[in-house]
Write a protein that holds these residues in place. Structure first.
Motif, PDB file in Angstrom:
ATOM      1  N   GLY A 553       0.755  -1.256   0.059  1.00  0.00           N
ATOM      2  CA  GLY A 553      -0.056   0.154   0.035  1.00  0.00           C
ATOM      3  C   GLY A 553       0.836   1.150  -0.055  1.00  0.00           C
ATOM      4  N   LYS A 554       0.070   2.377  -0.117  1.00  0.00           N
ATOM      5  CA  LYS A 554       0.731   3.657   0.008  1.00  0.00           C
ATOM      6  C   LYS A 554      -0.013   4.693   0.620  1.00  0.00           C
ATOM      7  N   THR A 555       0.742   5.441   1.476  1.00  0.00           N
ATOM      8  CA  THR A 555       0.059   6.727   2.111  1.00  0.00           C
ATOM      9  C   THR A 555      -0.078   7.852   1.155  1.00  0.00           C
ATOM     10  N   GLY A 556      -0.773   8.722   1.637  1.00  0.00           N
ATOM     11  CA  GLY A 556      -0.856   9.968   0.608  1.00  0.00           C
ATOM     12  C   GLY A 556      -1.300  11.226   1.465  1.00  0.00           C
ATOM     13  N   THR A 557      -0.639  12.243   1.437  1.00  0.00           N
ATOM     14  CA  THR A 557      -0.750  13.222   2.653  1.00  0.00           C
ATOM     15  C   THR A 557      -0.831  14.592   1.791  1.00  0.00           C
ATOM     16  N   THR A 558      -1.695  15.536   1.722  1.00  0.00           N
ATOM     17  CA  THR A 558      -1.735  16.726   1.177  1.00  0.00           C
ATOM     18  C   THR A 558      -2.106  17.758   2.324  1.00  0.00           C
ATOM     19  N   ASP A 559      -2.191  19.262   2.076  1.00  0.00           N
ATOM     20  CA  ASP A 559      -2.374  20.090   3.250  1.00  0.00           C
ATOM     21  C   ASP A 559      -4.025  19.833   3.619  1.00  0.00           C
ATOM     22  N   SER A 560      -4.629  19.221   2.754  1.00  0.00           N
ATOM     23  CA  SER A 560      -6.247  19.140   2.890  1.00  0.00           C
ATOM     24  C   SER A 560      -6.665  17.482   2.818  1.00  0.00           C
ATOM     25  N   ASP A 561      -5.804  16.802   2.632  1.00  0.00           N
ATOM     26  CA  ASP A 561      -6.219  15.488   2.170  1.00  0.00           C
ATOM     27  C   ASP A 561      -5.392  14.446   2.879  1.00  0.00           C
ATOM     28  N   ALA A 562      -5.785  13.271   3.532  1.00  0.00           N
ATOM     29  CA  ALA A 562      -5.200  12.085   3.976  1.00  0.00           C
ATOM     30  C   ALA A 562      -5.714  10.708   3.406  1.00  0.00           C
ATOM     31  N   TRP A 563      -4.800  10.067   2.670  1.00  0.00           N
ATOM     32  CA  TRP A 563      -5.154   8.940   1.967  1.00  0.00           C
ATOM     33  C   TRP A 563      -4.287   7.771   2.340  1.00  0.00           C
ATOM     34  N   PHE A 564      -5.184   6.528   2.310  1.00  0.00           N
ATOM     35  CA  PHE A 564      -4.362   5.220   2.442  1.00  0.00           C
ATOM     36  C   PHE A 564      -4.977   4.266   1.325  1.00  0.00           C
ATOM     37  N   VAL A 565      -4.038   3.782   0.173  1.00  0.00           N
ATOM     38  CA  VAL A 565      -4.460   2.964  -0.504  1.00  0.00           C
ATOM     39  C   VAL A 565      -3.865   1.685  -0.435  1.00  0.00           C
ATOM     40  N   GLY A 566      -4.379   0.427  -0.176  1.00  0.00           N
ATOM     41  CA  GLY A 566      -3.535  -0.585  -0.205  1.00  0.00           C
ATOM     42  C   GLY A 566      -4.306  -1.892  -0.457  1.00  0.00           C
ATOM     43  N   TYR A 567      -3.733  -3.071  -0.463  1.00  0.00           N
ATOM     44  CA  TYR A 567      -4.328  -4.158  -0.933  1.00  0.00           C
ATOM     45  C   TYR A 567      -3.685  -5.616  -0.457  1.00  0.00           C
ATOM     46  N   THR A 568      -4.427  -6.544  -0.376  1.00  0.00           N
ATOM     47  CA  THR A 568      -3.945  -7.834  -0.250  1.00  0.00           C
ATOM     48  C   THR A 568      -4.487  -8.739  -1.650  1.00  0.00           C
ATOM     49  N   PRO A 569      -3.989  -9.979  -1.943  1.00  0.00           N
ATOM     50  CA  PRO A 569      -4.397 -10.427  -3.271  1.00  0.00           C
ATOM     51  C   PRO A 569      -5.922 -10.495  -3.344  1.00  0.00           C
TER      52      PRO A 569
END
Length: 685
Positions: A553-569
């Motif tokens: 997966g990968k985190t993602g952060t901006t001044d106004s947004d927080a993300w986490f996108v990840g996966y298993t099979p």
């Protein structure tokens, strides 16, 4: 002379026979027309109308047959006399739906001819021109399909209604029959739903708003589309002004009033409400299911959702937002990468307060969660490899033929001030490395990769693309990452598997398409690199103890947004946290997305055996000297680390003592490459 007389006599006899035949045909035609007219009159006058269609609830079911929603399980239709309905609603309805209602006999032939001419010119069936009586006939006796056969039947039933009922009776039937959205049928139900008052007490402004809804309840509902509802209200007021049902002053005054619309009642809260709305939208807009049939036709809609996972998702969101600002919003979507099935969907923290589904909002920058697409592009094009090294320090980048300068920075001003390789850059989310990578690869190539994995939002070919500066939706991100989880295959998103009518006839059955858009080897190498995000030094190390299975997966952060996108099979999930108006998030709010992902993923898969990502052919492994990015050897000063590569892109030189030249790779490959690959394959299977 005699010959001429004889010819004239023959001609006269032939003309006489033809005249008699014409007269006979004429009388027969007249008799036939009179007979048909008489039969038509008798049928129109005395033929009984068919019984009105009975309504039956449409069931939306999850993948296991559990009920997600029951549309119109009990129809909300209190009956009101015409005298008990506000005259303003009557006037508004007539102005916008049927201005010549009291003049025609059920069918407005002038309007019908105009609509037919437009349809013929455009080779379509888009023009309506249905009178109020025709609409009533359609709602009572017919479907909403766009065919001339249905139009003819509709005209017949409308004429028959006009023969059977007075104009006021037809108007009363219509105002008690028409659908106003959110389960409300008829003026009384709509007035109570939207304004918590009786239909007889509606104001001009409220009446204009209600009269505008039946044309498209999904598009003109003040709950689902406030701006569209307001625009439609102004259209109705103008129609009332044009037909002299309002003065100009009354219309302007009503247009200036802000109508207070009542919140939807508690009973509108149902399981997976955002998903249920999405299913309705897909069925109506993409699959062509009529809205009336959807709400009262007794359909059975089988979907891909797993209600168990949905409840876990809602609980993870609730826990993840506890103790924070009440205006902080979120979105979560989880899909099965193997078939494109949507398994869970949360479009916001409270459906009752706000029905906007943020899963599809293309207004949020994904930040660093976009970087895997950049790295996959670079790996595919051999622009860089996992062993490529760039210096992590403040850097100026020149682009557009050196006419422009880009100065990126790392989060909190943290730099390594030394050379780092791709795995370390991904784990620590180093922005400088990502921009170096896109400069080596080309932003156009990154956009091409984004399109291959399913990103459809607008992207510009500039260096900042590497840092996720162009908005995308959580829906797009979840399906893009599912390509890496599914060994490079992109599956078509799917929410509905089957639709059946009340008799069990299948109206639709899904057959999701699958396409190999990147190689399995590229998907695996990208995934292997993304696993390091959960390891020591990774941006997701805080949640690693919450997960008990291989995860990328990968985190993602901006001044106004927080993300986490990840996966298993078997599960790919995107989580977004932020504010609807783009307000800045705090440091603690920026760390809420990853725990939501972890709670949901582990909760959903907790009973399933951990599945490793299978290593396919085309992947090479080699021990790398971390100080140089070259092949490790016994004479290297540091310990070698195992790294994965697309076969043929691994280093060919080995490290050497300080001051010496790197040594050529031996002809025979390192033994570890074969036994480790074999071991990983056995483990993955």
């Amino acid at each position: 002379m005699d010959l001429n007389n004889k010819d004239e006599q023959v001609a006269a006899r032939s003309l006489s026979r033809w005249s008699k035949l014409r007269r006979r045909i004429g009388w027969m035609t007249l008799f036939t027309l009179l007979s048909l007219s008489a039969a038509g009159f008798l049928l129109l006058r005395y033929a009984p109308l068919p019984a009105g269609a009975s309504m039956q609830a449409t069931q939306i079911l999850d993948a296991n047959g559990e009920t997600i929603a029951s549309l119109q399980g009990g129809v909300n239709r209190p009956i009101a006399k015409l005298a008990d309905i506000s005259p303003w609603l009557v006037k508004a309805t007539l102005a916008v739906e049927d201005r010549r209602f009291y003049e025609h006999a059920g069918v407005d032939w002038r309007g019908l001819a105009r609509a037919a001419w437009v349809d013929i010119r455009h080779m379509s069936k888009e023009q309506g021109a249905s009178t109020l009586t025709q609409q009533l006939a359609r709602n009572l006796y017919l479907s909403h399909e766009r065919t001339w056969t249905r139009k003819l039947k509709e005209a017949w039933y409308a004429a028959r209604l006009e023969q059977s009922y007075s104009k006021d009776e037809i108007l009363e039937l219509y105002l008690n029959q028409i659908y106003y959205g959110h389960g409300a049928y008829g003026a009384e139900a709509a007035a109570r739903l939207y304004f918590n008052k009786s239909a007889k007490d509606l104001t001009i402004a409220e009446s204009a708003l209600l009269a505008g809804i039946p044309k498209g309840p999904r598009y003109y509902s003040p709950h689902l589309n406030p701006a569209g509802s307001r625009s439609r209200q102004r259209t109705v007021l103008q129609a009332m002004r044009d037909t002299n049902r309002l003065t100009e002053a009354q219309a302007n005054r009503a247009a200036s009033i802000v109508v207070n619309v009542r919140s939807l009642p508690e009973e509108d809260q149902r399981a997976a409400p955002y998903f249920a709305d999405y299913v309705k939208k897909i069925a109506i807009e993409r699959l062509g299911i009529d809205e009336r049939l959807m709400n009262e036709g007794g359909l059975t809609i089988r979907t891909t959702l797993d209600l168990r996972m949905q409840r876990i998702a809602e609980d993870a969101v609730k826990k993840g937002l506890q103790g924070g600002n009440e205006e902080l919003q979120t979105a979560l979507i989880a899909v099965d990468p193997r078939n494109g099935y949507i398994k869970a969907m949360v479009g916001g923290r409270n459906y009752r307060n706000n029905q906007f589904n943020r899963v599809f909002a293309k207004t949020r920058q994904p930040g660093s969660s976009f970087k895997p697409i950049v790295y996959a592009t670079a790996l595919e094009r051999h622009a860089v490899t996992p062993a490529s090294r760039f210096r992590s320090e403040p850097t100026l980048f020149y682009f557009d033929h050196d006419r422009q300068i880009y100065r990126p920075g790392n989060y909190n001003g943290h730099y390594f001030h030394g050379d780092i390789a791709m795995r370390q850059a991904i784990a620590a989310s180093d922005n400088i490395y990502a921009v170096h990578t896109i400069m080596q690869t080309g932003p156009e190539a990154v956009i091409e990769m984004a399109r291959k994995v399913g990103i459809t939002s607008t992207l510009n070919a500039v260096p900042s693309l590497a840092l996720g500066t162009f908005p995308v939706s959580p829906f797009e991100m979840a399906f893009a990452f599912s390509v890496f989880a599914n060994e490079g295959r992109r599956t078509e998103p799917s929410a509905i598997t089957r639709i059946q009518d009340r008799s069990g006839r299948v109206l639709y059955e899904s057959h999701p398409k699958e396409e190999q858009v990147i190689t399995p080897a590229l998907a695996y190498v990208t995934t292997n690199l993304l696993e390091s995000v959960f390891e020591r030094g990774g941006t997701a190390r805080r949640i690693s103890k919450m997960l008990h299975r291989p995860v990328a997966g990968k985190t993602g952060t901006t001044d106004s947004d927080a993300w986490f996108v990840g996966y298993t099979p078997e599960l790919a999930t995107a989580v977004w946290v932020g504010y609807d108006r783009g307000r800045a998030i705090t440091s603690s709010e920026a760390h809420r997305a990853a725990p939501i992902f972890a709670r949901f993923t582990e909760g959903s898969l907790g009973d399933a055996s951990p599945q490793a990502f299978r290593m396919p052919d085309g992947v090479a492994q080699a021990y790398i000297d971390p100080a140089t990015g070259l092949l490790s050897s016994p004479i290297c000063p540091g310990r070698g680390v195992m790294e994965v590569f697309l076969e043929g892109t691994e280093p060919t030189l080995s490290c050497a003592p300080l001051g010496d030249e790197p040594r050529a790779k031996p002809d025979s490959p390192p033994p570890v490459r074969h036994w480790w690959k074999k071991l990983r394959r056995m483990w993955g299977s």
